[in-house]
Design a protein around this motif. Structure first.
Motif, PDB file in Angstrom:
ATOM      1  N   PRO A 153       0.802  -1.232   0.000  1.00 31.81           N
ATOM      2  CA  PRO A 153       0.000   0.000   0.000  1.00 31.81           C
ATOM      3  C   PRO A 153       0.827   1.270   0.000  1.00 31.81           C
ATOM      4  O   PRO A 153       0.342   2.324  -0.430  1.00 31.81           O
ATOM      5  CB  PRO A 153      -0.813  -0.130   1.304  1.00 31.81           C
ATOM      6  N   ASP A 154       2.078   1.202   0.465  1.00 29.03           N
ATOM      7  CA  ASP A 154       2.929   2.381   0.496  1.00 29.03           C
ATOM      8  C   ASP A 154       3.836   2.465  -0.730  1.00 29.03           C
ATOM      9  O   ASP A 154       4.652   3.379  -0.835  1.00 29.03           O
ATOM     10  CB  ASP A 154       3.797   2.381   1.761  1.00 29.03           C
ATOM     11  N   ARG A 155       3.674   1.524  -1.663  1.00 31.29           N
ATOM     12  CA  ARG A 155       4.495   1.506  -2.882  1.00 31.29           C
ATOM     13  C   ARG A 155       3.635   1.209  -4.101  1.00 31.29           C
ATOM     14  O   ARG A 155       4.026   0.446  -4.992  1.00 31.29           O
ATOM     15  CB  ARG A 155       5.614   0.469  -2.744  1.00 31.29           C
ATOM     16  N   VAL A 156       2.469   1.831  -4.151  1.00 35.40           N
ATOM     17  CA  VAL A 156       1.549   1.592  -5.265  1.00 35.40           C
ATOM     18  C   VAL A 156       2.186   1.989  -6.589  1.00 35.40           C
ATOM     19  O   VAL A 156       2.113   1.246  -7.577  1.00 35.40           O
ATOM     20  CB  VAL A 156       0.217   2.340  -5.040  1.00 35.40           C
ATOM     21  N   GLY A 157       2.820   3.175  -6.630  1.00 34.71           N
ATOM     22  CA  GLY A 157       3.431   3.633  -7.870  1.00 34.71           C
ATOM     23  C   GLY A 157       4.528   2.714  -8.377  1.00 34.71           C
ATOM     24  O   GLY A 157       4.469   2.218  -9.507  1.00 34.71           O
ATOM     25  N   PRO A 158       5.573   2.446  -7.566  1.00 36.63           N
ATOM     26  CA  PRO A 158       6.655   1.566  -8.030  1.00 36.63           C
ATOM     27  C   PRO A 158       6.200   0.158  -8.391  1.00 36.63           C
ATOM     28  O   PRO A 158       6.643  -0.404  -9.388  1.00 36.63           O
ATOM     29  CB  PRO A 158       7.628   1.554  -6.841  1.00 36.63           C
ATOM     30  N   ALA A 301       6.646   2.460 -18.618  1.00 28.73           N
ATOM     31  CA  ALA A 301       5.669   1.890 -17.694  1.00 28.73           C
ATOM     32  C   ALA A 301       6.234   1.755 -16.289  1.00 28.73           C
ATOM     33  O   ALA A 301       5.481   1.704 -15.314  1.00 28.73           O
ATOM     34  CB  ALA A 301       5.207   0.520 -18.201  1.00 28.73           C
ATOM     35  N   PHE A 302       7.549   1.694 -16.168  1.00 30.01           N
ATOM     36  CA  PHE A 302       8.161   1.639 -14.847  1.00 30.01           C
ATOM     37  C   PHE A 302       8.290   3.031 -14.238  1.00 30.01           C
ATOM     38  O   PHE A 302       8.052   3.224 -13.048  1.00 30.01           O
ATOM     39  CB  PHE A 302       9.537   0.982 -14.926  1.00 30.01           C
ATOM     40  N   VAL A 303       8.649   3.998 -15.066  1.00 25.03           N
ATOM     41  CA  VAL A 303       8.896   5.351 -14.565  1.00 25.03           C
ATOM     42  C   VAL A 303       7.599   6.122 -14.368  1.00 25.03           C
ATOM     43  O   VAL A 303       7.412   6.815 -13.354  1.00 25.03           O
ATOM     44  CB  VAL A 303       9.831   6.110 -15.538  1.00 25.03           C
ATOM     45  N   LEU A 304       6.679   6.005 -15.327  1.00 22.00           N
ATOM     46  CA  LEU A 304       5.488   6.844 -15.326  1.00 22.00           C
ATOM     47  C   LEU A 304       4.627   6.687 -14.077  1.00 22.00           C
ATOM     48  O   LEU A 304       4.199   7.697 -13.493  1.00 22.00           O
ATOM     49  CB  LEU A 304       4.662   6.565 -16.587  1.00 22.00           C
ATOM     50  N   PRO A 305       4.321   5.458 -13.604  1.00 20.84           N
ATOM     51  CA  PRO A 305       3.515   5.371 -12.382  1.00 20.84           C
ATOM     52  C   PRO A 305       4.169   6.017 -11.173  1.00 20.84           C
ATOM     53  O   PRO A 305       3.479   6.616 -10.338  1.00 20.84           O
ATOM     54  CB  PRO A 305       3.365   3.851 -12.195  1.00 20.84           C
ATOM     55  N   SER A 306       5.501   5.916 -11.062  1.00 19.86           N
ATOM     56  CA  SER A 306       6.178   6.559  -9.932  1.00 19.86           C
ATOM     57  C   SER A 306       6.063   8.071 -10.015  1.00 19.86           C
ATOM     58  O   SER A 306       5.858   8.749  -9.005  1.00 19.86           O
ATOM     59  CB  SER A 306       7.651   6.132  -9.909  1.00 19.86           C
ATOM     60  N   VAL A 307       6.202   8.602 -11.230  1.00 21.58           N
ATOM     61  CA  VAL A 307       6.044  10.054 -11.418  1.00 21.58           C
ATOM     62  C   VAL A 307       4.611  10.462 -11.110  1.00 21.58           C
ATOM     63  O   VAL A 307       4.358  11.443 -10.397  1.00 21.58           O
ATOM     64  CB  VAL A 307       6.434  10.461 -12.854  1.00 21.58           C
ATOM     65  N   ALA A 308       3.645   9.697 -11.652  1.00 23.38           N
ATOM     66  CA  ALA A 308       2.233  10.029 -11.439  1.00 23.38           C
ATOM     67  C   ALA A 308       1.863   9.984  -9.968  1.00 23.38           C
ATOM     68  O   ALA A 308       1.068  10.803  -9.486  1.00 23.38           O
ATOM     69  CB  ALA A 308       1.352   9.068 -12.239  1.00 23.38           C
ATOM     70  N   ALA A 309       2.429   9.025  -9.223  1.00 22.01           N
ATOM     71  CA  ALA A 309       2.099   8.881  -7.809  1.00 22.01           C
ATOM     72  C   ALA A 309       2.595  10.058  -6.981  1.00 22.01           C
ATOM     73  O   ALA A 309       2.070  10.319  -5.891  1.00 22.01           O
ATOM     74  CB  ALA A 309       2.675   7.572  -7.268  1.00 22.01           C
ATOM     75  N   LEU A 358      -3.882   2.601 -14.652  1.00 18.94           N
ATOM     76  CA  LEU A 358      -3.788   1.677 -13.523  1.00 18.94           C
ATOM     77  C   LEU A 358      -3.326   2.393 -12.259  1.00 18.94           C
ATOM     78  O   LEU A 358      -3.825   2.119 -11.160  1.00 18.94           O
ATOM     79  CB  LEU A 358      -2.815   0.553 -13.857  1.00 18.94           C
ATOM     80  N   THR A 359      -2.388   3.306 -12.418  1.00 21.43           N
ATOM     81  CA  THR A 359      -1.902   4.058 -11.264  1.00 21.43           C
ATOM     82  C   THR A 359      -3.008   4.917 -10.680  1.00 21.43           C
ATOM     83  O   THR A 359      -3.174   5.003  -9.453  1.00 21.43           O
ATOM     84  CB  THR A 359      -0.705   4.941 -11.667  1.00 21.43           C
ATOM     85  N   MET A 360      -3.790   5.555 -11.540  1.00 22.06           N
ATOM     86  CA  MET A 360      -4.881   6.397 -11.054  1.00 22.06           C
ATOM     87  C   MET A 360      -5.945   5.562 -10.350  1.00 22.06           C
ATOM     88  O   MET A 360      -6.587   6.043  -9.408  1.00 22.06           O
ATOM     89  CB  MET A 360      -5.476   7.206 -12.201  1.00 22.06           C
ATOM     90  N   ILE A 361      -6.156   4.320 -10.791  1.00 23.33           N
ATOM     91  CA  ILE A 361      -7.099   3.448 -10.080  1.00 23.33           C
ATOM     92  C   ILE A 361      -6.641   3.266  -8.636  1.00 23.33           C
ATOM     93  O   ILE A 361      -7.436   3.334  -7.692  1.00 23.33           O
ATOM     94  CB  ILE A 361      -7.219   2.088 -10.796  1.00 23.33           C
ATOM     95  N   GLY A 362      -5.336   3.030  -8.443  1.00 18.18           N
ATOM     96  CA  GLY A 362      -4.811   2.867  -7.094  1.00 18.18           C
ATOM     97  C   GLY A 362      -4.830   4.140  -6.279  1.00 18.18           C
ATOM     98  O   GLY A 362      -4.889   4.091  -5.042  1.00 18.18           O
ATOM     99  N   MET A 363      -4.805   5.304  -6.938  1.00 18.36           N
ATOM    100  CA  MET A 363      -4.744   6.579  -6.234  1.00 18.36           C
ATOM    101  C   MET A 363      -6.110   7.205  -5.972  1.00 18.36           C
ATOM    102  O   MET A 363      -6.240   8.055  -5.092  1.00 18.36           O
ATOM    103  CB  MET A 363      -3.886   7.566  -7.027  1.00 18.36           C
ATOM    104  N   ARG A 428      -8.776  13.620  -5.953  1.00 19.17           N
ATOM    105  CA  ARG A 428      -9.924  13.286  -5.126  1.00 19.17           C
ATOM    106  C   ARG A 428     -10.072  11.783  -5.033  1.00 19.17           C
ATOM    107  O   ARG A 428      -9.435  11.035  -5.775  1.00 19.17           O
ATOM    108  CB  ARG A 428     -11.202  13.905  -5.706  1.00 19.17           C
ATOM    109  N   ALA A 429     -10.899  11.319  -4.095  1.00 18.90           N
ATOM    110  CA  ALA A 429     -11.095   9.888  -3.875  1.00 18.90           C
ATOM    111  C   ALA A 429     -12.572   9.551  -4.086  1.00 18.90           C
ATOM    112  O   ALA A 429     -13.461  10.331  -3.732  1.00 18.90           O
ATOM    113  CB  ALA A 429     -10.676   9.488  -2.474  1.00 18.90           C
ATOM    114  N   VAL A 430     -12.826   8.372  -4.657  1.00 16.77           N
ATOM    115  CA  VAL A 430     -14.210   8.002  -4.940  1.00 16.77           C
ATOM    116  C   VAL A 430     -15.016   7.831  -3.663  1.00 16.77           C
ATOM    117  O   VAL A 430     -16.242   8.014  -3.677  1.00 16.77           O
ATOM    118  CB  VAL A 430     -14.253   6.704  -5.773  1.00 16.77           C
ATOM    119  N   GLU A 431     -14.360   7.503  -2.534  1.00 16.03           N
ATOM    120  CA  GLU A 431     -15.108   7.371  -1.293  1.00 16.03           C
ATOM    121  C   GLU A 431     -15.793   8.670  -0.881  1.00 16.03           C
ATOM    122  O   GLU A 431     -16.800   8.644  -0.175  1.00 16.03           O
ATOM    123  CB  GLU A 431     -14.173   6.922  -0.146  1.00 16.03           C
TER     124      GLU A 431
END
Length: 434
Positions: A153-158, A301-309, A358-363, A428-431
């Motif tokens: 949970p603390d490394r969703v991006g990587p 695909a490895f770099v982009l999620p970390s940047v997005a997160a 996929l990263t945005m789904i986790g965020m 924002r979060a869907v919750e």
């Protein structure tokens, strides 16, 4: 481990608790976490060769099976259809059996489908075997973000980047080596496609161990967020999860963004080799060009999620990737063969909208339970939206005999993709919306 902001099923008057992130079980041994990483990577490698291995051999398969252009368009739409239909079932299966067991069964389905597909003598059997493999891919698509959120949970991006990179690598390798491998195996397209079942079989092995793990079932089974204390509504556990997620504008924006990027990706995987072949490029070179498109996603695909997160909003990344896609389609329309390598690179960069989604789904969800629902909704709805695209491209190609109109359609779809991505990328979060 149930999330503390969720009402328990037997609570008559649920009270909202402070939100907390899901976390791995403290007692989870290190070897098991490493096995999860290995399993994620091997599973991801096998989530695209079923599709990308077919593109370079589509012309030979069509001729042998007597497949029309419209039916070929249906074939290129089948991944999206199966991902939508079977992806809907993934959360329910995970609640009953656990995410690891469902992913394991999905990989077995991929292996069986890839083994059976080249053995079929007619179009119907070929489509049925392909559908079985696509069904296995569907549950993996939905549950990969869930497993990442549960264990890391603390490394969703990587971690999202790691399996997105593996997914892109599998796509690229399948596109690049299918034709040479087919030649090495005697020149028959059936052997070239069937060989990918071996790789899928290897991926099953770590999941045979992980399938016994049930620690992720609490996240998959957790009910929806409870109503506010002054609400007269029924307990949250009585409200269907998919009904509640549809109230979120962010979930809808993410579903549309996911669907439009999937449309472009499956048109690329299914038809781009044919675009280059019709422009005078050889079959082997067309496969390499598709591989270039796929391989661009490996480092990005490895770099982009970390940047997005690290960003509060992902809208700028959405716009940049969309601009690359528009440039590629303009180039394909003007000079498909002359600038083929450039267009392949630009398309590869644009297709990195997938790991970004996929990263945005986790965020966009705070808890593993939220990610389960958001992943299932966004991916299933998105894949449903993407079904007509490849089919329409096949029909336009057959009726016009060229690629001008299909390419214009692809370029036109980039504009609503960018718009939906800008909305989905807001902080924002869907919750908070349901």
């Amino acid at each position: 481990m149930a999330d503390q902001d969720l009402a328990t099923p037997d609570t008559a008057a649920p009270i909202r608790q402070p939100r907390q992130r899901s976390a791995p079980e403290p007692a989870a041994p290190r070897w098991r976490r490493r096995l999860v990483v290995l399993g994620l990577v091997l599973a991801a490698v096998n989530l695209r060769p079923t599709v990308t291995s077919l593109g370079p051999l589509l012309e030979e398969a069509r001729a042998d099976l007597g497949m029309s252009g419209t039916v070929a368009g249906l074939l290129t739409s089948m991944p999206a259809a199966c991902f939508a239909l079977f992806g809907i079932a993934a959360p329910r299966l995970a609640r009953r059996w656990g995410p690891g067991a469902v992913v394991c069964v999905g990989l077995v389905a991929i292996t069986v489908g890839l083994t059976a597909r080249p053995l079929m003598g007619g179009t119907a059997g070929f489509l049925a075997a392909s559908a079985l493999a696509f069904a296995g891919i569907a549950v993996g698509n939905v549950l990969m973000p869930v497993i990442v959120k549960r264990w890391f949970p603390d490394r969703v991006g990587p971690m999202t980047g790691a399996y997105s990179m593996a997914l892109s690598l599998g796509s690229a390798v399948a596109a690049a080596v299918t034709v040479p491998m087919t030649d090495a195996l005697g020149g028959g397209w059936r052997a070239g496609l069937g060989a990918w079942a071996v790789l899928a079989g290897v991926a099953v092995l770590p999941w045979l161990v992980l399938a016994r793990d049930r620690t992720g079932r609490a996240a998959a089974t957790a009910p929806d967020p409870a109503p506010a204390p002054d609400s007269a509504a029924a307990p949250a556990s009585a409200v269907p999860a998919r009904t509640r997620i549809t109230k979120s504008p962010t979930a809808w924006a993410l579903a549309v963004f996911f669907g439009l990027q999937a449309t472009g990706a499956y048109i690329t995987m299914g038809w781009m080799s044919q675009v280059f072949r019709d422009a005078g490029v050889s079959a082997s070179t067309s496969g390499l060009l598709l591989a270039v498109t796929m391989v661009m996603g490996v480092p990005l695909a490895f770099v982009l999620p970390s940047v997005a997160a690290r960003l509060r909003t992902q809208g700028p990344l959405v716009a940049i990737l969309g601009a690359f896609g528009l440039s590629a389609y303009i180039g394909l329309w003007l000079a498909p063969a002359g600038g083929a390598w450039v267009w392949a690179v630009l398309l590869g960069i644009s297709n990195c909208s997938f790991p970004l989604a996929l990263t945005m789904i986790g965020m966009r969800a705070r808890t593993a339970a939220g990610v389960v629902r958001l992943s299932a909704f966004a991916q299933s709805t998105g894949y449903l939206l993407s079904i007509p695209g490849p089919l329409l491209v096949g029909a336009l190609y057959q009726h016009t005999g060229g690629w001008d109109l299909p390419i214009a359609l692809m370029a036109g779809l980039m504009l609503p993709q960018i718009a939906a991505g800008l909305l989905a990328g807001r902080d924002r979060a869907v919750e908070d919306e349901i």
